[in-house]
Scaffold this motif. Structure first.
Motif, PDB file in Angstrom:
ATOM      1  N   SER A 196      25.061  45.006  38.306  1.00 22.12           N
ATOM      2  CA  SER A 196      24.515  45.722  37.161  1.00 22.12           C
ATOM      3  C   SER A 196      23.189  46.392  37.500  1.00 22.12           C
ATOM      4  O   SER A 196      22.957  47.563  37.171  1.00 22.12           O
ATOM      5  CB  SER A 196      24.329  44.756  35.984  1.00 22.12           C
ATOM      6  N   LYS A 197      22.327  45.672  38.185  1.00 20.05           N
ATOM      7  CA  LYS A 197      21.020  46.226  38.562  1.00 20.05           C
ATOM      8  C   LYS A 197      21.172  47.355  39.586  1.00 20.05           C
ATOM      9  O   LYS A 197      20.524  48.402  39.479  1.00 20.05           O
ATOM     10  CB  LYS A 197      20.132  45.117  39.137  1.00 20.05           C
ATOM     11  N   ALA A 198      22.032  47.150  40.569  1.00 16.18           N
ATOM     12  CA  ALA A 198      22.211  48.157  41.621  1.00 16.18           C
ATOM     13  C   ALA A 198      22.751  49.460  41.058  1.00 16.18           C
ATOM     14  O   ALA A 198      22.443  50.549  41.570  1.00 16.18           O
ATOM     15  CB  ALA A 198      23.139  47.622  42.708  1.00 16.18           C
ATOM     16  N   GLU A 205      16.650  56.810  45.163  1.00 21.71           N
ATOM     17  CA  GLU A 205      15.891  55.560  45.090  1.00 21.71           C
ATOM     18  C   GLU A 205      16.377  54.514  46.101  1.00 21.71           C
ATOM     19  O   GLU A 205      15.659  53.559  46.389  1.00 21.71           O
ATOM     20  CB  GLU A 205      15.979  54.972  43.686  1.00 21.71           C
ATOM     21  N   LYS A 206      17.563  54.706  46.615  1.00 21.93           N
ATOM     22  CA  LYS A 206      18.128  53.704  47.519  1.00 21.93           C
ATOM     23  C   LYS A 206      17.394  53.708  48.857  1.00 21.93           C
ATOM     24  O   LYS A 206      17.104  54.758  49.413  1.00 21.93           O
ATOM     25  CB  LYS A 206      19.627  53.943  47.725  1.00 21.93           C
ATOM     26  N   ILE A 207      17.123  52.516  49.366  1.00 24.44           N
ATOM     27  CA  ILE A 207      16.327  52.342  50.584  1.00 24.44           C
ATOM     28  C   ILE A 207      17.238  52.133  51.788  1.00 24.44           C
ATOM     29  O   ILE A 207      18.181  51.334  51.747  1.00 24.44           O
ATOM     30  CB  ILE A 207      15.369  51.145  50.434  1.00 24.44           C
ATOM     31  N   SER A 208      16.934  52.849  52.873  1.00 25.56           N
ATOM     32  CA  SER A 208      17.690  52.700  54.119  1.00 25.56           C
ATOM     33  C   SER A 208      17.151  51.513  54.911  1.00 25.56           C
ATOM     34  O   SER A 208      15.939  51.292  54.988  1.00 25.56           O
ATOM     35  CB  SER A 208      17.590  53.972  54.960  1.00 25.56           C
ATOM     36  N   VAL A 209      18.082  50.766  55.504  1.00 28.95           N
ATOM     37  CA  VAL A 209      17.731  49.530  56.211  1.00 28.95           C
ATOM     38  C   VAL A 209      18.445  49.495  57.551  1.00 28.95           C
ATOM     39  O   VAL A 209      19.613  49.865  57.663  1.00 28.95           O
ATOM     40  CB  VAL A 209      18.140  48.295  55.380  1.00 28.95           C
ATOM     41  N   TYR A 210      17.718  49.046  58.565  1.00 28.24           N
ATOM     42  CA  TYR A 210      18.345  48.783  59.869  1.00 28.24           C
ATOM     43  C   TYR A 210      18.490  47.281  60.035  1.00 28.24           C
ATOM     44  O   TYR A 210      17.529  46.526  59.892  1.00 28.24           O
ATOM     45  CB  TYR A 210      17.514  49.348  61.019  1.00 28.24           C
ATOM     46  N   THR A 230      26.351  42.275  51.812  1.00 28.51           N
ATOM     47  CA  THR A 230      25.097  41.862  51.180  1.00 28.51           C
ATOM     48  C   THR A 230      24.190  43.046  50.929  1.00 28.51           C
ATOM     49  O   THR A 230      23.601  43.177  49.851  1.00 28.51           O
ATOM     50  CB  THR A 230      24.373  40.828  52.068  1.00 28.51           C
ATOM     51  N   LEU A 231      24.073  43.933  51.915  1.00 28.82           N
ATOM     52  CA  LEU A 231      23.197  45.090  51.798  1.00 28.82           C
ATOM     53  C   LEU A 231      23.723  46.093  50.772  1.00 28.82           C
ATOM     54  O   LEU A 231      22.972  46.578  49.920  1.00 28.82           O
ATOM     55  CB  LEU A 231      23.040  45.762  53.164  1.00 28.82           C
ATOM     56  N   SER A 232      24.999  46.416  50.846  1.00 30.00           N
ATOM     57  CA  SER A 232      25.547  47.414  49.936  1.00 30.00           C
ATOM     58  C   SER A 232      25.548  46.917  48.495  1.00 30.00           C
ATOM     59  O   SER A 232      25.363  47.698  47.556  1.00 30.00           O
ATOM     60  CB  SER A 232      26.962  47.816  50.362  1.00 30.00           C
ATOM     61  N   LEU A 233      25.734  45.603  48.302  1.00 31.21           N
ATOM     62  CA  LEU A 233      25.809  45.068  46.957  1.00 31.21           C
ATOM     63  C   LEU A 233      24.491  45.203  46.200  1.00 31.21           C
ATOM     64  O   LEU A 233      24.483  45.412  44.981  1.00 31.21           O
ATOM     65  CB  LEU A 233      26.240  43.597  47.003  1.00 31.21           C
ATOM     66  N   VAL A 234      23.349  45.106  46.908  1.00 31.26           N
ATOM     67  CA  VAL A 234      22.050  45.212  46.230  1.00 31.26           C
ATOM     68  C   VAL A 234      21.578  46.651  46.108  1.00 31.26           C
ATOM     69  O   VAL A 234      20.524  46.916  45.540  1.00 31.26           O
ATOM     70  CB  VAL A 234      20.971  44.366  46.934  1.00 31.26           C
ATOM     71  N   GLY A 235      22.347  47.599  46.653  1.00 33.58           N
ATOM     72  CA  GLY A 235      21.964  48.999  46.556  1.00 33.58           C
ATOM     73  C   GLY A 235      21.198  49.526  47.747  1.00 33.58           C
ATOM     74  O   GLY A 235      20.596  50.594  47.689  1.00 33.58           O
ATOM     75  N   GLY A 236      21.238  48.782  48.856  1.00 29.02           N
ATOM     76  CA  GLY A 236      20.615  49.264  50.089  1.00 29.02           C
ATOM     77  C   GLY A 236      21.567  50.145  50.871  1.00 29.02           C
ATOM     78  O   GLY A 236      22.784  50.099  50.680  1.00 29.02           O
ATOM     79  N   LEU A 237      21.010  50.956  51.755  1.00 22.60           N
ATOM     80  CA  LEU A 237      21.814  51.844  52.601  1.00 22.60           C
ATOM     81  C   LEU A 237      21.713  51.397  54.048  1.00 22.60           C
ATOM     82  O   LEU A 237      20.617  51.236  54.586  1.00 22.60           O
ATOM     83  CB  LEU A 237      21.317  53.295  52.474  1.00 22.60           C
ATOM     84  N   ASN A 238      22.852  51.200  54.673  1.00 26.94           N
ATOM     85  CA  ASN A 238      22.881  50.859  56.088  1.00 26.94           C
ATOM     86  C   ASN A 238      22.643  52.132  56.886  1.00 26.94           C
ATOM     87  O   ASN A 238      23.453  53.052  56.869  1.00 26.94           O
ATOM     88  CB  ASN A 238      24.231  50.235  56.450  1.00 26.94           C
ATOM     89  N   ILE A 239      21.529  52.176  57.602  1.00 29.82           N
ATOM     90  CA  ILE A 239      21.165  53.398  58.323  1.00 29.82           C
ATOM     91  C   ILE A 239      22.053  53.640  59.532  1.00 29.82           C
ATOM     92  O   ILE A 239      22.145  54.763  60.030  1.00 29.82           O
ATOM     93  CB  ILE A 239      19.671  53.358  58.734  1.00 29.82           C
ATOM     94  N   LEU A 329      13.814  44.366  48.785  1.00 30.22           N
ATOM     95  CA  LEU A 329      13.858  45.827  48.794  1.00 30.22           C
ATOM     96  C   LEU A 329      13.361  46.435  47.487  1.00 30.22           C
ATOM     97  O   LEU A 329      12.675  47.459  47.488  1.00 30.22           O
ATOM     98  CB  LEU A 329      15.292  46.305  49.062  1.00 30.22           C
ATOM     99  N   TYR A 330      13.728  45.807  46.379  1.00 31.43           N
ATOM    100  CA  TYR A 330      13.415  46.365  45.062  1.00 31.43           C
ATOM    101  C   TYR A 330      12.798  45.274  44.170  1.00 31.43           C
ATOM    102  O   TYR A 330      13.424  44.799  43.219  1.00 31.43           O
ATOM    103  CB  TYR A 330      14.685  46.910  44.398  1.00 31.43           C
ATOM    104  N   PRO A 331      11.576  44.857  44.469  1.00 34.25           N
ATOM    105  CA  PRO A 331      10.975  43.730  43.733  1.00 34.25           C
ATOM    106  C   PRO A 331      10.803  43.981  42.240  1.00 34.25           C
ATOM    107  O   PRO A 331      10.826  43.043  41.450  1.00 34.25           O
ATOM    108  CB  PRO A 331       9.629  43.531  44.435  1.00 34.25           C
ATOM    109  N   ASP A 332      10.639  45.234  41.841  1.00 30.48           N
ATOM    110  CA  ASP A 332      10.507  45.534  40.415  1.00 30.48           C
ATOM    111  C   ASP A 332      11.855  45.481  39.698  1.00 30.48           C
ATOM    112  O   ASP A 332      11.923  45.129  38.511  1.00 30.48           O
ATOM    113  CB  ASP A 332       9.870  46.916  40.214  1.00 30.48           C
ATOM    114  N   LEU A 333      12.913  45.836  40.407  1.00 31.85           N
ATOM    115  CA  LEU A 333      14.249  45.832  39.826  1.00 31.85           C
ATOM    116  C   LEU A 333      14.825  44.419  39.772  1.00 31.85           C
ATOM    117  O   LEU A 333      15.339  43.972  38.740  1.00 31.85           O
ATOM    118  CB  LEU A 333      15.174  46.747  40.634  1.00 31.85           C
TER     119      LEU A 333
END
Length: 371
Positions: A196-198, A205-210, A230-239, A329-333
């Motif tokens: 729901s949050k993602a 707004e999505k953050i890229s992560v290595y 795990t990464l995709s579920l929280v809304g992160g982007l695999n770089i 990645l998204y402490p406010d969210l």
């Protein structure tokens, strides 16, 4: 005459022995085949891959083909675990109850001719759990394993997004409905919250992560792999997006490629980083200093205990990993008290009351300093 009588008696005794033997075989066959009779103690289920499997009504011992399944069974009832896949290390023992340290080491299933076949048979598990992908390859593997070992093999979905369903299925399978219901409910609540949050994140707004692994941090898991759920579920982007097949589990990259990607965040596996030394070595390595994540102090270790929270191996610990990573990645969210959530998780899944010191050690290199 005496010898003739003796011979006749031997013939009669032999005939009766044959009749008794046939009667026993018939009874055994009836028990094996007539699963609906009172003599039988078996039932037929449909596993999560759609396979029909006949299993004992009472299950007291389970061998799981990989650590994913073994830890899954442990969280339901450690008494059911027939053995570990690998010997427990000190970092793992801290989160496993001492009475289970010395269970047999039965290895990881590696197919026909595997060196652990004899050990598995000698352990006498009532069933085998093959947990992970439900692809045709793994279905074939399960069928072959069952035929080879003569032990029922049950497939369970190992994807993070279906963890609640896996626990519900296992509750019925192992006659642990109450215990499984609580673990399923926790998993479902967390997953629904994260999804729901993602969904509120825009592409911008999505953050890229290595994701870095290996001794030098230059091994990664490409985008699309089940191991990056795990990464995709929280809304992160695999770089790491090489445009390859999604089932590719690992790839090597060069430092030049990493500099080109220039990820704003790096998360590091501690599994193969020489006792967590990769974190320090990257901070001191001049080759890495031009990367934005390093310059901004956004390099973090993936917590480990009893196994990796991200993907190595992709166990039930990922349900805690998504909460840690989302908050990172998204402490406010994903605004949560991660230390308190860690304590809640280990209390529910492992029946452990972690101290503040233990929690601090788990996330010593895993929390942002800028929040």
């Amino acid at each position: 005459m005496k010898n003739q009588k003796l011979f006749t008696l031997c013939i009669i005794l032999t005939f009766f022995m044959i009749l008794i033997s046939c009667g026993k075989e018939g009874t055994h066959e009836q028990k094996e085949n007539n699963t609906g009779s009172q003599e039988s103690h078996y039932r037929t289920i449909t596993d999560m891959a759609g396979r029909k499997v006949t299993i004992p009504e009472e299950i007291d011992s389970v061998y799981a083909t990989h650590t994913i399944g073994t830890l899954f069974v442990y969280t339901l009832n450690p008494e059911l675990v027939a053995g570990w896949n690998f010997a427990l290390q000190d970092a793992e023992k801290e989160f496993i109850k001492e009475q289970y340290y010395n269970l047999p080491i039965l290895g990881r299933w590696k197919g026909t001719g595997s060196s652990n076949t004899e050990e598995i048979i000698l352990a006498h598990p009532d069933i085998i759990i093959n947990m992970g992908d439900l692809t045709e390859n793994f279905i074939t593997e399960s069928d072959e394993m069952q035929q080879l070992l003569g032990i029922p093999v049950v497939m369970i979905d190992g994807t993070l997004t279906n963890q609640d369903k896996a626990y519900e299925f296992a509750g019925d399978l192992l006659n642990l409905e109450n215990r499984s219901a609580s673990l399923a409910e926790y998993s479902r609540t967390v997953l629904n919250h994260m999804v729901s949050k993602a969904s509120t994140l825009s592409d911008q707004e999505k953050i890229s992560v290595y994701y870095g692994a290996g001794m030098d941090g230059l091994e990664t898991i490409p985008k699309g792999s089940i191991n990056t759920e795990t990464l995709s579920l929280v809304g992160g982007l695999n770089i790491a997006d090489p445009g390859m097949e999604k089932n590719l589990r690992r790839m090597n990259v060069s430092i030049e490629q990493l500099l080109t990607w220039n990820p704003p965040f790096i998360i590091l596996s501690t599994l193969s980083s020489n006792n967590k030394q990769l974190f320090e070595s990257i901070q001191e390595n001049e080759k890495w200093e031009g990367i934005k994540a390093v310059a901004d102090n956004h390099v973090f270790e993936i917590p480990y205990g009893p196994y990796d929270w991200f993907s190595q191996p992709p166990t039930i610990l990922r349900i805690l990993g998504v909460q840690w990573l989302g908050n990172l990645l998204y402490p406010d969210l994903y605004n949560l008290d991660i230390e308190e959530e860690i304590k809640n998780f280990y209390s529910l899944f492992f029946s452990l009351d972690l101290s503040d010191a233990q929690v601090g050690e788990l996330i010593s290199h895993s929390i942002r300093a800028d929040y």
